[in-house]
Design a protein around this motif. Sequence first.
Motif, mmCIF file in Angstrom:
data_model
loop_
_atom_site.group_PDB
_atom_site.id
_atom_site.type_symbol
_atom_site.label_atom_id
_atom_site.label_comp_id
_atom_site.label_asym_id
_atom_site.label_seq_id
_atom_site.Cartn_x
_atom_site.Cartn_y
_atom_site.Cartn_z
ATOM 1 N N HIS A 194 0.832 -1.211 0.000
ATOM 2 C CA HIS A 194 0.000 0.000 0.000
ATOM 3 C C HIS A 194 0.870 1.266 0.000
ATOM 4 N N TYR A 195 1.976 1.255 -0.700
ATOM 5 C CA TYR A 195 2.830 2.449 -0.783
ATOM 6 C C TYR A 195 2.246 3.396 -1.817
ATOM 7 N N ASP A 196 1.950 4.625 -1.383
ATOM 8 C CA ASP A 196 1.319 5.624 -2.242
ATOM 9 C C ASP A 196 2.364 6.649 -2.662
ATOM 10 N N GLU A 197 2.693 6.660 -3.949
ATOM 11 C CA GLU A 197 3.708 7.590 -4.438
ATOM 12 C C GLU A 197 3.219 9.031 -4.454
ATOM 13 N N THR A 198 1.938 9.221 -4.348
ATOM 14 C CA THR A 198 1.404 10.578 -4.330
ATOM 15 C C THR A 198 1.354 11.171 -2.928
ATOM 16 N N ASP A 199 1.588 10.360 -1.912
ATOM 17 C CA ASP A 199 1.576 10.859 -0.535
ATOM 18 C C ASP A 199 2.943 11.468 -0.232
ATOM 19 N N PRO A 200 3.041 12.767 -0.023
ATOM 20 C CA PRO A 200 4.361 13.385 0.181
ATOM 21 C C PRO A 200 5.059 12.910 1.449
ATOM 22 N N MET A 201 4.291 12.560 2.479
ATOM 23 C CA MET A 201 4.925 12.111 3.724
ATOM 24 C C MET A 201 5.597 10.747 3.541
ATOM 25 N N GLN A 202 4.944 9.854 2.802
ATOM 26 C CA GLN A 202 5.567 8.563 2.550
ATOM 27 C C GLN A 202 6.782 8.711 1.638
ATOM 28 N N VAL A 203 6.686 9.597 0.652
ATOM 29 C CA VAL A 203 7.827 9.842 -0.231
ATOM 30 C C VAL A 203 8.992 10.430 0.568
ATOM 31 N N LEU A 204 8.705 11.354 1.470
ATOM 32 C CA LEU A 204 9.755 11.961 2.286
ATOM 33 C C LEU A 204 10.379 10.932 3.227
ATOM 34 N N HIS A 205 9.540 10.102 3.835
ATOM 35 C CA HIS A 205 10.061 9.074 4.738
ATOM 36 C C HIS A 205 10.980 8.107 3.998
ATOM 37 N N GLU A 206 10.566 7.682 2.817
ATOM 38 C CA GLU A 206 11.395 6.770 2.024
ATOM 39 C C GLU A 206 12.687 7.451 1.578
ATOM 40 N N ALA A 207 12.578 8.729 1.197
ATOM 41 C CA ALA A 207 13.763 9.459 0.731
ATOM 42 C C ALA A 207 14.774 9.651 1.857
ATOM 43 N N ILE A 208 14.301 9.932 3.065
ATOM 44 C CA ILE A 208 15.206 10.119 4.208
ATOM 45 C C ILE A 208 15.973 8.839 4.499
ATOM 46 N N GLU A 209 15.282 7.704 4.443
ATOM 47 C CA GLU A 209 15.957 6.427 4.693
ATOM 48 C C GLU A 209 16.992 6.131 3.610
ATOM 49 N N LYS A 210 16.679 6.461 2.371
ATOM 50 C CA LYS A 210 17.640 6.231 1.283
ATOM 51 C C LYS A 210 18.883 7.094 1.454
ATOM 52 N N ILE A 211 18.679 8.365 1.791
ATOM 53 C CA ILE A 211 19.824 9.272 1.944
ATOM 54 C C ILE A 211 20.685 8.847 3.126
ATOM 55 N N ALA A 212 20.052 8.455 4.231
ATOM 56 C CA ALA A 212 20.826 8.020 5.401
ATOM 57 C C ALA A 212 21.632 6.764 5.101
ATOM 58 N N THR A 213 21.082 5.886 4.265
ATOM 59 C CA THR A 213 21.795 4.667 3.906
ATOM 60 C C THR A 213 22.869 4.930 2.860
ATOM 61 N N ASN A 214 22.541 5.767 1.873
ATOM 62 C CA ASN A 214 23.472 6.066 0.788
ATOM 63 C C ASN A 214 23.423 7.569 0.504
ATOM 64 N N PRO A 215 24.269 8.364 1.164
ATOM 65 C CA PRO A 215 24.223 9.824 0.946
ATOM 66 C C PRO A 215 24.510 10.243 -0.490
ATOM 67 N N GLY A 216 25.130 9.383 -1.282
ATOM 68 C CA GLY A 216 25.434 9.746 -2.658
ATOM 69 C C GLY A 216 24.221 9.856 -3.559
ATOM 70 N N CYS A 217 23.074 9.323 -3.126
ATOM 71 C CA CYS A 217 21.869 9.383 -3.952
ATOM 72 C C CYS A 217 21.012 10.604 -3.636
ATOM 73 N N TYR A 218 21.583 11.610 -2.979
ATOM 74 C CA TYR A 218 20.785 12.765 -2.542
ATOM 75 C C TYR A 218 20.171 13.493 -3.733
ATOM 76 N N ASP A 219 20.954 13.772 -4.764
ATOM 77 C CA ASP A 219 20.439 14.522 -5.918
ATOM 78 C C ASP A 219 19.302 13.787 -6.602
ATOM 79 N N GLU A 220 19.431 12.484 -6.718
ATOM 80 C CA GLU A 220 18.373 11.698 -7.366
ATOM 81 C C GLU A 220 17.102 11.682 -6.531
ATOM 82 N N VAL A 221 17.260 11.513 -5.229
ATOM 83 C CA VAL A 221 16.092 11.437 -4.342
ATOM 84 C C VAL A 221 15.433 12.802 -4.200
ATOM 85 N N LEU A 222 16.226 13.869 -4.287
ATOM 86 C CA LEU A 222 15.668 15.216 -4.128
ATOM 87 C C LEU A 222 14.623 15.505 -5.201
#
Length: 361
Positions: A120-148
């Motif tokens: 039930h992951y909703d790509e239109t929900d900004p909070m879920q997108v932000l939560h997923e993006a924060i976890e990605k950046i914390a795991t791999n800081p090099g993907c910041y530009d892509e996740v931004l």
Amino acid sequence: MSGRGRGFLVDSKYDDPVRPPRGSPEEAKPPASPEEAKPPASAEEKKTRSPPPGASQTSLPSRLNADAQEFVPRLFSVRPPVVPEASPPASSSVQFEDANHEQRQNHNAGHQRNENGYDHYDETDPMQVLHEAIEKIATNPGCYDEVLIEILEAFTNARLNDSDCSMAADLIVIKAIEDSNFRYHAALLARVLSDRIPDSHIADNIMQRCHIEHMKRDDKRYTPEGRAQLVGFTFFMAEMFMNYPVVAKGIETKSLTLLNGILDILDSMMKMIADEYWPAIVCVIKLCGKEMEDLEHGEYADEYSKKSRLEKFFKRLEESYDSGICKPKFKLPIERLNNLKISKWKDPTPTRAPDQPNYKV
């Protein structure tokens, strides 16, 4: 004939009557032991043979018990139990204040991992997108530009209310305090959201959340978790000071509010005698000490020596160094920090001695 060197040829089997000839099967076989020399016992003898002394013919039940008291040798010294530190007053809390905890739980309810990805992951929900993006950046800081790019698309297409903006600020600040890999990019994210989506006021909510954590700095000294949170929050404040400028009279400059907030926390750290604070104090001043000094020089101009909080901070740091408040192992880093400030924040490189000095003949 008789004489020296004369001998008789004797058959080899009479050379040594004790030792058999070399290479014979009798020589390779070791001598038999007394037990092996005995003839094998018959079946009747095996039945009537008595057991060895001390052995019992019947098996006894085991007396081992898993719940038995642990055996401690008589001369073994047991450490005294650790007495927990004094707990903070019931009115204050050292945990993160999260006014949107219930709403965030509702958002995270559909954001659980399973074997096939997200349910039930909703790509239109900004909070879920932000939560997923924060976890990605914390795991791999090099993907910041892509996740931004994903964050900006989600926040641009969504209609954010005040509760969403406050919850987004909580997600960013809490993760930045807990995870050192995310602090630098959290400050960058706050600046980008402020510039690209000014109507969201997420950056203002981040500053407000930082103010709340700043007011709770004295309550965090009671537990190791609270002290670790205070250290992480101080580093995040330093990253915000370095990467989140404010506009004053049409010119971007560093935030004097963040400068005062950082020095307030460092002053509180010096009052609390804890080993984990001194390395944090040195690292934070190394990170943003030059910018702090430049900001105060431009803000106070001629009255810098009277109003500069950084100068007063270094005086208190020197007093704590001379009075013995800090342990001897932290005196060398403090000395180096003071020398760094004296050298105009340029790391003095030691001069290298010549390999072959020129001697006058």
